[in-house]
Each structure stands twice: as structure tokens, then as C-alpha cells.
Scaffold this motif. Structure first.
Motif, PDB file in Angstrom:
ATOM      1  N   SER A   1      -1.264   9.561   7.656  1.00  0.00           N
ATOM      2  CA  SER A   1      -2.413  10.444   7.517  1.00  0.00           C
ATOM      3  C   SER A   1      -3.369   9.998   6.423  1.00  0.00           C
ATOM      4  O   SER A   1      -4.545  10.351   6.464  1.00  0.00           O
ATOM      5  N   SER A   2      -2.892   9.241   5.440  1.00  0.00           N
ATOM      6  CA  SER A   2      -3.806   8.716   4.428  1.00  0.00           C
ATOM      7  C   SER A   2      -3.155   7.563   3.680  1.00  0.00           C
ATOM      8  O   SER A   2      -1.935   7.433   3.656  1.00  0.00           O
TER       9      SER A   2
ATOM     10  N   GLY B   1       4.230  14.353   5.473  1.00  0.00           N
ATOM     11  CA  GLY B   1       4.155  14.550   4.026  1.00  0.00           C
ATOM     12  C   GLY B   1       5.037  13.600   3.235  1.00  0.00           C
ATOM     13  O   GLY B   1       5.248  13.811   2.044  1.00  0.00           O
ATOM     14  N   ILE B   2       5.561  12.571   3.873  1.00  0.00           N
ATOM     15  CA  ILE B   2       6.432  11.621   3.176  1.00  0.00           C
ATOM     16  C   ILE B   2       5.561  10.556   2.521  1.00  0.00           C
ATOM     17  O   ILE B   2       4.719   9.943   3.165  1.00  0.00           O
ATOM     18  N   LEU B   3       5.779  10.341   1.235  1.00  0.00           N
ATOM     19  CA  LEU B   3       5.050   9.335   0.473  1.00  0.00           C
ATOM     20  C   LEU B   3       5.913   8.093   0.371  1.00  0.00           C
ATOM     21  O   LEU B   3       7.102   8.184   0.052  1.00  0.00           O
ATOM     22  N   GLY B   4       5.345   6.933   0.675  1.00  0.00           N
ATOM     23  CA  GLY B   4       6.127   5.708   0.635  1.00  0.00           C
ATOM     24  C   GLY B   4       5.247   4.495   0.445  1.00  0.00           C
ATOM     25  O   GLY B   4       4.024   4.578   0.397  1.00  0.00           O
ATOM     26  N   THR B   5       5.894   3.338   0.321  1.00  0.00           N
ATOM     27  CA  THR B   5       5.203   2.067   0.134  1.00  0.00           C
ATOM     28  C   THR B   5       5.445   1.191   1.353  1.00  0.00           C
ATOM     29  O   THR B   5       6.578   1.051   1.805  1.00  0.00           O
ATOM     30  N   VAL B   6       4.386   0.592   1.871  1.00  0.00           N
ATOM     31  CA  VAL B   6       4.494  -0.274   3.042  1.00  0.00           C
ATOM     32  C   VAL B   6       5.246  -1.537   2.642  1.00  0.00           C
ATOM     33  O   VAL B   6       4.896  -2.213   1.679  1.00  0.00           O
ATOM     34  N   GLN B   7       6.323  -1.848   3.382  1.00  0.00           N
ATOM     35  CA  GLN B   7       7.114  -3.047   3.111  1.00  0.00           C
ATOM     36  C   GLN B   7       6.867  -4.131   4.153  1.00  0.00           C
ATOM     37  O   GLN B   7       6.868  -5.302   3.828  1.00  0.00           O
ATOM     38  N   LYS B   8       6.658  -3.704   5.400  1.00  0.00           N
ATOM     39  CA  LYS B   8       6.479  -4.694   6.455  1.00  0.00           C
ATOM     40  C   LYS B   8       5.647  -4.092   7.580  1.00  0.00           C
ATOM     41  O   LYS B   8       5.865  -2.953   7.994  1.00  0.00           O
ATOM     42  N   LEU B   9       4.677  -4.880   8.046  1.00  0.00           N
ATOM     43  CA  LEU B   9       3.908  -4.515   9.229  1.00  0.00           C
ATOM     44  C   LEU B   9       4.467  -5.325  10.388  1.00  0.00           C
ATOM     45  O   LEU B   9       4.533  -6.544  10.328  1.00  0.00           O
ATOM     46  N   ARG B  10       4.908  -4.664  11.418  1.00  0.00           N
ATOM     47  CA  ARG B  10       5.510  -5.361  12.556  1.00  0.00           C
ATOM     48  C   ARG B  10       4.416  -5.829  13.496  1.00  0.00           C
ATOM     49  O   ARG B  10       3.648  -5.019  14.013  1.00  0.00           O
ATOM     50  N   GLU B  11       4.347  -7.136  13.697  1.00  0.00           N
ATOM     51  CA  GLU B  11       3.317  -7.726  14.554  1.00  0.00           C
ATOM     52  C   GLU B  11       3.563  -7.364  16.020  1.00  0.00           C
ATOM     53  O   GLU B  11       4.700  -7.340  16.470  1.00  0.00           O
ATOM     54  N   GLY B  12       2.495  -7.067  16.725  1.00  0.00           N
ATOM     55  CA  GLY B  12       2.600  -6.786  18.147  1.00  0.00           C
ATOM     56  C   GLY B  12       3.005  -5.360  18.476  1.00  0.00           C
ATOM     57  O   GLY B  12       3.052  -4.988  19.633  1.00  0.00           O
ATOM     58  N   THR B  13       3.330  -4.563  17.471  1.00  0.00           N
ATOM     59  CA  THR B  13       3.689  -3.165  17.709  1.00  0.00           C
ATOM     60  C   THR B  13       2.869  -2.286  16.769  1.00  0.00           C
ATOM     61  O   THR B  13       2.149  -2.772  15.905  1.00  0.00           O
ATOM     62  N   ASN B  14       2.993  -1.000  16.931  1.00  0.00           N
ATOM     63  CA  ASN B  14       2.314  -0.074  16.033  1.00  0.00           C
ATOM     64  C   ASN B  14       3.286   0.518  15.011  1.00  0.00           C
ATOM     65  O   ASN B  14       3.075   1.597  14.510  1.00  0.00           O
ATOM     66  N   GLU B  15       4.337  -0.214  14.691  1.00  0.00           N
ATOM     67  CA  GLU B  15       5.354   0.251  13.751  1.00  0.00           C
ATOM     68  C   GLU B  15       5.134  -0.351  12.372  1.00  0.00           C
ATOM     69  O   GLU B  15       4.698  -1.493  12.235  1.00  0.00           O
ATOM     70  N   VAL B  16       5.446   0.445  11.361  1.00  0.00           N
ATOM     71  CA  VAL B  16       5.324   0.031   9.963  1.00  0.00           C
ATOM     72  C   VAL B  16       6.622   0.398   9.262  1.00  0.00           C
ATOM     73  O   VAL B  16       7.137   1.504   9.439  1.00  0.00           O
ATOM     74  N   GLU B  17       7.155  -0.528   8.477  1.00  0.00           N
ATOM     75  CA  GLU B  17       8.356  -0.236   7.691  1.00  0.00           C
ATOM     76  C   GLU B  17       7.904   0.261   6.323  1.00  0.00           C
ATOM     77  O   GLU B  17       7.174  -0.418   5.605  1.00  0.00           O
TER      78      GLU B  17
ATOM     79  N   ASP C   1       0.834  -1.199   0.000  1.00  0.00           N
ATOM     80  CA  ASP C   1       0.000   0.000   0.000  1.00  0.00           C
ATOM     81  C   ASP C   1       0.869   1.249   0.000  1.00  0.00           C
ATOM     82  O   ASP C   1       1.906   1.303   0.651  1.00  0.00           O
ATOM     83  N   ARG C   2       0.427   2.268  -0.733  1.00  0.00           N
ATOM     84  CA  ARG C   2       1.126   3.556  -0.733  1.00  0.00           C
ATOM     85  C   ARG C   2       0.494   4.408   0.355  1.00  0.00           C
ATOM     86  O   ARG C   2      -0.732   4.493   0.454  1.00  0.00           O
ATOM     87  N   VAL C   3       1.331   5.013   1.184  1.00  0.00           N
ATOM     88  CA  VAL C   3       0.842   5.806   2.310  1.00  0.00           C
ATOM     89  C   VAL C   3       1.488   7.181   2.315  1.00  0.00           C
ATOM     90  O   VAL C   3       2.565   7.388   1.739  1.00  0.00           O
ATOM     91  N   ILE C   4       0.816   8.104   2.967  1.00  0.00           N
ATOM     92  CA  ILE C   4       1.356   9.445   3.201  1.00  0.00           C
ATOM     93  C   ILE C   4       1.402   9.642   4.702  1.00  0.00           C
ATOM     94  O   ILE C   4       0.400   9.436   5.396  1.00  0.00           O
ATOM     95  N   THR C   5       2.563  10.023   5.210  1.00  0.00           N
ATOM     96  CA  THR C   5       2.699  10.258   6.650  1.00  0.00           C
ATOM     97  C   THR C   5       2.269  11.676   6.984  1.00  0.00           C
ATOM     98  O   THR C   5       2.060  12.507   6.100  1.00  0.00           O
ATOM     99  N   ALA C   6       2.143  11.945   8.273  1.00  0.00           N
ATOM    100  CA  ALA C   6       1.757  13.284   8.724  1.00  0.00           C
ATOM    101  C   ALA C   6       2.802  14.327   8.332  1.00  0.00           C
ATOM    102  O   ALA C   6       2.486  15.496   8.180  1.00  0.00           O
TER     103      ALA C   6
END
Length: 123
Positions: free
Chosen positions: A100-101, A67-83, A60-65
Motif C-alpha cells: 500500500s505504500s 499493515g505489515i511493515l517490512g524491508t524488501v529483500q528480493k524481487l522475483r523476476e517474471g512474477t508479481n511476488e516480493v520477498e 526499500d521499506r514497505v507497508i502492506t495492505a
């Protein structure tokens, strides 16, 4: 000699409940308008964003608060962190709360149709 004016005496307890109700009616009306125009739509928007972040997946392509646009590479289980990969071979770890979106890709057949201009009539 009267030390208390009649208007002051009426305000002490002689006034009706209806008069005090009409004083607060505009305040209640203003709060109602603010709720339905500002507060409720914002709550619905936050609820939709929270649901889409919870359903986020790899690719998924995401935009952070920030303003950084990036692609999700890994969702870390058990935490609220995303690579998130922000450039080729450049990955950062962001918190889910800072997303943010989520950018929905536009498929080739979903794009806006190009307006076709008919040729001018030759008379």
C-alpha cells in the motif's frame, strides 16, 4: 369536455428544450464536482503508487495492505511476488498489489530542525 389537463399536454411535447436542460444542469454540476474532488485525486494517487511499486528495489521499506511493515529483500523476476523481511530472519512473500505504500527514509540532515529558544534577556 377536456379530458387532458393543460399542464399534462404541455409536458407531452409543448415544453422547450431549455427547460429540460436546466433540469439536468445541477446533476452535471454535481458530477463535475465529485469528479474533481474525489475521483481524479484518487486516480492520481493510484497512478503514483503504481509507479513507485514498479520502481521498488531491494532495501526499500514497505507497508502492506494488512499493515505489515517490512524491508524488501528480493524481487522475483517474471512474477508479481516480493520477498519482504518483517523481523530478523523472518521473511514472507507478498504480492506487489498488496503493497500500500513505500516508506521513504528520513536522512539525518532532512529531519525537522529543532527550535532553538533564545535565552531570556537579563535586565
Amino acid at each position: 369536455m377536456h379530458l387532458i389537463s393543460s399542464a399534462y399536454a404541455q409536458s407531452l411535447g409543448g415544453g422547450s428544450t431549455m427547460a429540460s436542460l436546466t433540469q439536468f444542469a445541477p446533476l452535471v454540476l454535481i458530477f463535475g464536482v465529485f469528479y474533481f474532488i474525489l475521483i481524479r485525486p484518487q486516480q492520481q494517487k493510484q497512478k503514483a503508487l503504481k509507479a513507485s511499486v514498479a520502481a521498488m528495489k531491494r532495501g526499500d521499506r514497505v507497508i502492506t495492505a494488512g499493515g505489515i511493515l517490512g524491508t524488501v529483500q528480493k524481487l522475483r523476476e517474471g512474477t508479481n511476488e516480493v520477498e519482504v523481511e518483517i523481523a530478523p530472519n523472518v521473511r514472507v512473500i507478498v504480492l506487489k498489489e498488496t503493497i500500500s505504500s513505500i516508506v521513504k527514509p528520513v536522512a539525518a540532515n532532512d529531519s525537522k530542525p529543532v527550535a532553538v529558544v533564545p535565552p531570556s534577556k537579563v535586565s
